[in-house]
Write a protein that holds these residues in place. Structure first.
Motif, PDB file in Angstrom:
ATOM      1  N   ARG A  17      -7.419 -48.351 -13.803  1.00  0.00           N
ATOM      2  CA  ARG A  17      -5.964 -48.569 -13.801  1.00  0.00           C
ATOM      3  C   ARG A  17      -5.444 -49.386 -14.993  1.00  0.00           C
ATOM      4  N   TYR A  27      -0.952 -44.384 -11.648  1.00  0.00           N
ATOM      5  CA  TYR A  27      -1.282 -43.260 -10.788  1.00  0.00           C
ATOM      6  C   TYR A  27      -0.936 -43.615  -9.351  1.00  0.00           C
ATOM      7  N   ILE A  40      -4.349 -36.845  -7.113  1.00  0.00           N
ATOM      8  CA  ILE A  40      -3.682 -37.962  -7.779  1.00  0.00           C
ATOM      9  C   ILE A  40      -2.376 -37.481  -8.416  1.00  0.00           C
ATOM     10  N   ARG A  41      -1.361 -38.337  -8.336  1.00  0.00           N
ATOM     11  CA  ARG A  41      -0.108 -38.102  -9.058  1.00  0.00           C
ATOM     12  C   ARG A  41      -0.047 -39.119 -10.185  1.00  0.00           C
ATOM     13  N   LEU A  42       0.121 -38.632 -11.405  1.00  0.00           N
ATOM     14  CA  LEU A  42       0.284 -39.533 -12.538  1.00  0.00           C
ATOM     15  C   LEU A  42       1.729 -39.994 -12.605  1.00  0.00           C
ATOM     16  N   CYS A  46       2.374 -41.482 -18.142  1.00  0.00           N
ATOM     17  CA  CYS A  46       1.333 -40.471 -17.918  1.00  0.00           C
ATOM     18  C   CYS A  46       1.900 -39.141 -17.421  1.00  0.00           C
ATOM     19  N   GLU A  47       3.081 -39.176 -16.796  1.00  0.00           N
ATOM     20  CA  GLU A  47       3.690 -37.947 -16.283  1.00  0.00           C
ATOM     21  C   GLU A  47       4.000 -36.956 -17.400  1.00  0.00           C
ATOM     22  N   SER A  52      -2.439 -36.048 -20.708  1.00  0.00           N
ATOM     23  CA  SER A  52      -2.672 -36.334 -19.289  1.00  0.00           C
ATOM     24  C   SER A  52      -3.874 -35.573 -18.730  1.00  0.00           C
ATOM     25  N   LEU A  56      -7.062 -37.333 -16.841  1.00  0.00           N
ATOM     26  CA  LEU A  56      -7.609 -36.936 -15.548  1.00  0.00           C
ATOM     27  C   LEU A  56      -9.099 -36.627 -15.636  1.00  0.00           C
ATOM     28  N   GLN A  76      -4.541 -32.904  -9.974  1.00  0.00           N
ATOM     29  CA  GLN A  76      -3.251 -33.539 -10.187  1.00  0.00           C
ATOM     30  C   GLN A  76      -2.217 -32.931  -9.260  1.00  0.00           C
TER      31      GLN A  76
END
Length: 78
Positions: A17, A27, A40-42, A46-47, A52, A56, A76
Motif C-alpha cells: 500500500r 486500493y 481489487i478496485r484501484l 491508480c484508477e 495500472s 496489478l 480488477q
C-alpha cells in the motif's frame, strides 16, 4: 485446498500500500473468493494510470503470490 482469508490478503497488501499512496493512489479489497481469486478496485491516481495493469500484475499479484498460500490471481473491479 484451504480457502485464503480476507485478513491474510489485507495483511499482505499492507506491505504494498505505501507504494500506491506515495503516487496518489490506493486500493479497495472487494472480495476474496473460495478459489483463490482476489478482487481489487484501484482508487485515486491508480484508477486512470496507464500503468495500472503493471501495478496489478507486478505489484499486487506478486506480493500476494509471495505471502498468501493458495492465492491464484488478482482481478480488477471497476
Amino acid at each position: 485446498m484451504d480457502q485464503i482469508s480476507y485478513a491474510e490478503v489485507e495483511k499482505a497488501l499492507k506491505k504494498f500500500r505505501p507504494f500506491l499512496l506515495r503516487d496518489g493512489g490506493d486500493y479497495e479489497l472487494i472480495d476474496v473468493t473460495n478459489d483463490g481469486i482476489v478482487k481489487i478496485r484501484l482508487l485515486g491516481a491508480c484508477e486512470v494510470c496507464p500503468s495500472s495493469d503493471m501495478t496489478l500484475k507486478m505489484g499486487i499479484e506478486l506480493t500476494l503470490s509471495e505471502r498468501v498460500p493458495g492465492f491464484k490471481k488478482v482481478e480488477q473491479v471497476y
